[in-house]
Scaffold this active site. Sequence first.
Site, PDB file in Angstrom:
ATOM      1  N   ALA A  64       0.832  -1.200   0.000  1.00  0.00           N
ATOM      2  CA  ALA A  64       0.000   0.000   0.000  1.00  0.00           C
ATOM      3  C   ALA A  64       0.867   1.251   0.000  1.00  0.00           C
ATOM      4  CB  ALA A  64      -0.916  -0.007   1.226  1.00  0.00           C
ATOM      5  N   GLY A 120       0.037  -5.314   0.385  1.00  0.00           N
ATOM      6  CA  GLY A 120      -0.959  -5.366  -0.676  1.00  0.00           C
ATOM      7  C   GLY A 120      -0.438  -6.034  -1.925  1.00  0.00           C
ATOM      8  N   GLU A 127      -0.966  -9.677  -1.324  1.00  0.00           N
ATOM      9  CA  GLU A 127      -2.407  -9.917  -1.451  1.00  0.00           C
ATOM     10  C   GLU A 127      -2.828  -9.906  -2.914  1.00  0.00           C
ATOM     11  OE1 GLU A 127      -4.235  -8.104   2.656  1.00  0.00           O
ATOM     12  OE2 GLU A 127      -3.295  -6.699   1.259  1.00  0.00           O
ATOM     13  N   GLU A 160       2.541  -5.725   7.510  1.00  0.00           N
ATOM     14  CA  GLU A 160       1.684  -4.677   8.083  1.00  0.00           C
ATOM     15  C   GLU A 160       1.852  -4.520   9.587  1.00  0.00           C
ATOM     16  OE1 GLU A 160      -0.470  -6.034   4.304  1.00  0.00           O
ATOM     17  OE2 GLU A 160       0.698  -6.969   5.911  1.00  0.00           O
TER      18      GLU A 160
END
Length: 256
Positions: A64, A107, A110, A130
């Site tokens: 992110a 991310g 993911e 994270e």
Amino acid sequence: MQEVIIERPTPHVAVVRLNRPEARNALGQALRAQLAAHFLALGQDDGVRCIVLTGGEQVFAAGADLRALADSGPIEVLLLNNQRMWQAIAACPKPVIAAVNGHALGGGCELAMHADIIVAGEGAKFGQPEIRVGIMPGAGGTQRLVRAVGKFKAMRMLLTGQPVSGREAFDMGLASEVVADERVQARALELAAEIAAMPPLAAAQIKEVLLAGQDAPLEAALMLERKAFQLLLASEDKQEGMRAFLDKRAAVFKGA
């Protein structure tokens, strides 16, 4: 500059390439929106039978955009409705191959897990870091990871934030194949071309049934499989495939 580039290297294969090198392909809002729009369009394109998702030869996606996230509050993030952007990828009916070189973190990891097949380079790094900045995965990192590698390996990655290499990812079930870094892009395209030559209706049914059945009771999942199998018996591609097999020639599938 386009943050997502679409390429058509071979018939029936599309490449979705992240193009934000100055930020190591960090998943900002503009990039996510473009990804969603492209996957929606490619999912409806009859000329596309397989999609390769990549960030290029140096980095897949570094996660992110923390600069944007640092000052965001819960309601602000809630109103972004980012789950709709991720859903466009998760619900894509075409087979998706992630070609992962370099970092696939947060991310980015993911995003790779939204694919159906992951080709990883030896030097790739998969991780969910994270926890190291006081948060947790929010786009499937806890749920897709545990389904891929099991509770104990997932917990180690999630609670330490430590990444694993491409080889480790393959050994633990997070990658389909691991190849030399310089072979990742070519190998993904080889696989995509092989899948694109298969009957697209059968490929779509296999993907749909596998994903729908993996968390269903076995009897329900087997029923879905039987119904899809029976449906394919009415396709022209079934007739072509079996006729070609008996004639000892290559089949030409039309998706009908």
